[in-house]
Design a protein around this motif. Structure first.
Motif, short mmCIF file in Angstrom:
data_model
loop_
_atom_site.label_atom_id
_atom_site.label_comp_id
_atom_site.label_asym_id
_atom_site.label_seq_id
_atom_site.Cartn_x
_atom_site.Cartn_y
_atom_site.Cartn_z
N SER A 138 113.39 0.11 207.85
CA SER A 138 113.52 -0.10 206.41
C SER A 138 113.17 1.16 205.62
N THR A 139 112.22 1.96 206.10
CA THR A 139 111.84 3.18 205.38
C THR A 139 113.00 4.17 205.37
N LEU A 140 113.64 4.38 206.50
CA LEU A 140 114.78 5.27 206.59
C LEU A 140 115.93 4.77 205.71
N TYR A 141 116.19 3.47 205.78
CA TYR A 141 117.29 2.89 205.00
C TYR A 141 117.04 3.07 203.50
N ARG A 142 115.82 2.80 203.05
CA ARG A 142 115.51 2.93 201.62
C ARG A 142 115.61 4.38 201.17
N GLN A 143 115.21 5.32 202.01
CA GLN A 143 115.35 6.74 201.67
C GLN A 143 116.82 7.13 201.54
N MET A 144 117.65 6.62 202.46
CA MET A 144 119.08 6.93 202.40
C MET A 144 119.72 6.36 201.14
N ILE A 145 119.41 5.10 200.83
CA ILE A 145 119.99 4.47 199.64
C ILE A 145 119.47 5.17 198.37
N GLY A 146 118.21 5.54 198.33
CA GLY A 146 117.68 6.28 197.18
C GLY A 146 118.38 7.61 196.98
N SER A 147 118.65 8.31 198.07
CA SER A 147 119.38 9.58 197.98
C SER A 147 120.80 9.36 197.50
N LEU A 148 121.44 8.29 197.99
CA LEU A 148 122.80 7.99 197.55
C LEU A 148 122.82 7.59 196.07
N HIS A 207 128.01 5.91 207.13
CA HIS A 207 129.44 6.11 206.91
C HIS A 207 129.67 6.78 205.55
N ILE A 208 128.92 6.36 204.53
CA ILE A 208 129.03 6.99 203.21
C ILE A 208 128.62 8.46 203.30
N LEU A 209 127.55 8.76 204.04
CA LEU A 209 127.12 10.14 204.20
C LEU A 209 128.18 10.99 204.91
N ARG A 210 128.85 10.40 205.91
CA ARG A 210 129.94 11.13 206.58
C ARG A 210 131.10 11.37 205.62
N TYR A 211 131.39 10.39 204.77
CA TYR A 211 132.44 10.56 203.77
C TYR A 211 132.09 11.71 202.83
N LEU A 212 130.83 11.75 202.39
CA LEU A 212 130.41 12.83 201.48
C LEU A 212 130.51 14.20 202.14
N ARG A 213 130.15 14.28 203.41
CA ARG A 213 130.25 15.55 204.13
C ARG A 213 131.71 16.01 204.22
N GLY A 214 132.63 15.06 204.42
CA GLY A 214 134.04 15.40 204.53
C GLY A 214 134.70 15.74 203.20
N THR A 215 134.10 15.32 202.10
CA THR A 215 134.69 15.57 200.78
C THR A 215 133.79 16.45 199.93
N ILE A 216 133.02 17.31 200.55
CA ILE A 216 132.04 18.13 199.82
C ILE A 216 132.72 19.10 198.85
N GLY A 217 133.94 19.50 199.11
CA GLY A 217 134.65 20.42 198.22
C GLY A 217 135.31 19.76 197.03
N LEU A 218 135.31 18.44 196.99
CA LEU A 218 135.94 17.73 195.88
C LEU A 218 134.95 17.55 194.74
N GLY A 219 135.47 17.42 193.54
CA GLY A 219 134.61 17.21 192.38
C GLY A 219 135.40 16.68 191.22
#
Length: 136
Positions: A29-39, A73-85
Motif C-alpha cells: 500500500s505504501t508503494l501504491y500510494r506513492q505512485m498514485i500521489g506522483s501521478l 501501465h500508466i507510468l510506461r505510457y508516460l515514458r513512451g510519450t515523454i516528448g509529447l505536450g
C-alpha cells in the motif's frame, strides 16, 4: 423503453477492474500510494492521464496487485510519450467556461461526478472533477 443510463467503455473497464481485483492479492500500500500521489502531481501538466489516475485513486485503501499493475501501465505510457505536450496559442484571448454532471452514471457506486473547466484562449487555465458524496 429501458431507462438505464448507458455506461462508457472507461466506466465499464473500471467496473471490471473492481470485480477482477476481488480475487487478486493485496499490494504494497505504501508503494501504491506513492505512485498514485506522483501521478496526481503529474496530472497538472499531463491532463490525459487524469481519468485513469482518478480511477486508480479510488482503490488507495486496499490496493490489490491488479491496481499496482495498472498504475505501472500508466507510468510506461508516460515514458513512451515523454516528448509529447500541450501547445497553447495566444491568438484568441476569450474566456470560456464549461460544466457537466453525469447524474449517477458510475456503474461502480452510482454516485454523480461533476466537472468544470475554464479556458483563456487556447490555454486551459483550470479544471475540476468531483465525485459527489451521496448517491443521486
Amino acid at each position: 423503453m429501458d431507462c438505464k443510463p448507458m455506461s462508457t467503455p472507461m466506466e465499464t473497464n473500471l467496473h471490471k477492474l473492481k470485480e477482477t481485483a476481488a480475487d487478486s492479492e493485496l499490494a504494497d500500500s505504501t508503494l501504491y500510494r506513492q505512485m498514485i500521489g506522483s501521478l496526481m502531481y503529474l496530472v497538472n501538466t499531463r491532463p490525459n492521464i487524469c481519468y485513469a489516475t482518478n480511477a486508480l485513486g479510488q482503490f488507495m485503501c486496499e490496493p490489490k496487485q491488479l491496481h499496482l499493475v495498472a498504475a505501472k501501465h500508466i507510468l510506461r505510457y508516460l515514458r513512451g510519450t515523454i516528448g509529447l505536450g500541450l501547445k497553447y496559442d495566444n491568438v484568441d484571448l476569450n474566456l470560456h467556461g464549461y460544466t457537466n454532471s453525469d447524474w449517477a452514471r458510475s456503474v461502480v457506486d452510482r454516485k454523480s461526478t461533476s466537472r468544470c473547466c475554464s479556458s483563456l484562449g487556447s490555454a486551459m487555465i483550470s479544471w475540476c472533477s468531483q465525485k459527489r458524496s451521496s448517491v443521486a
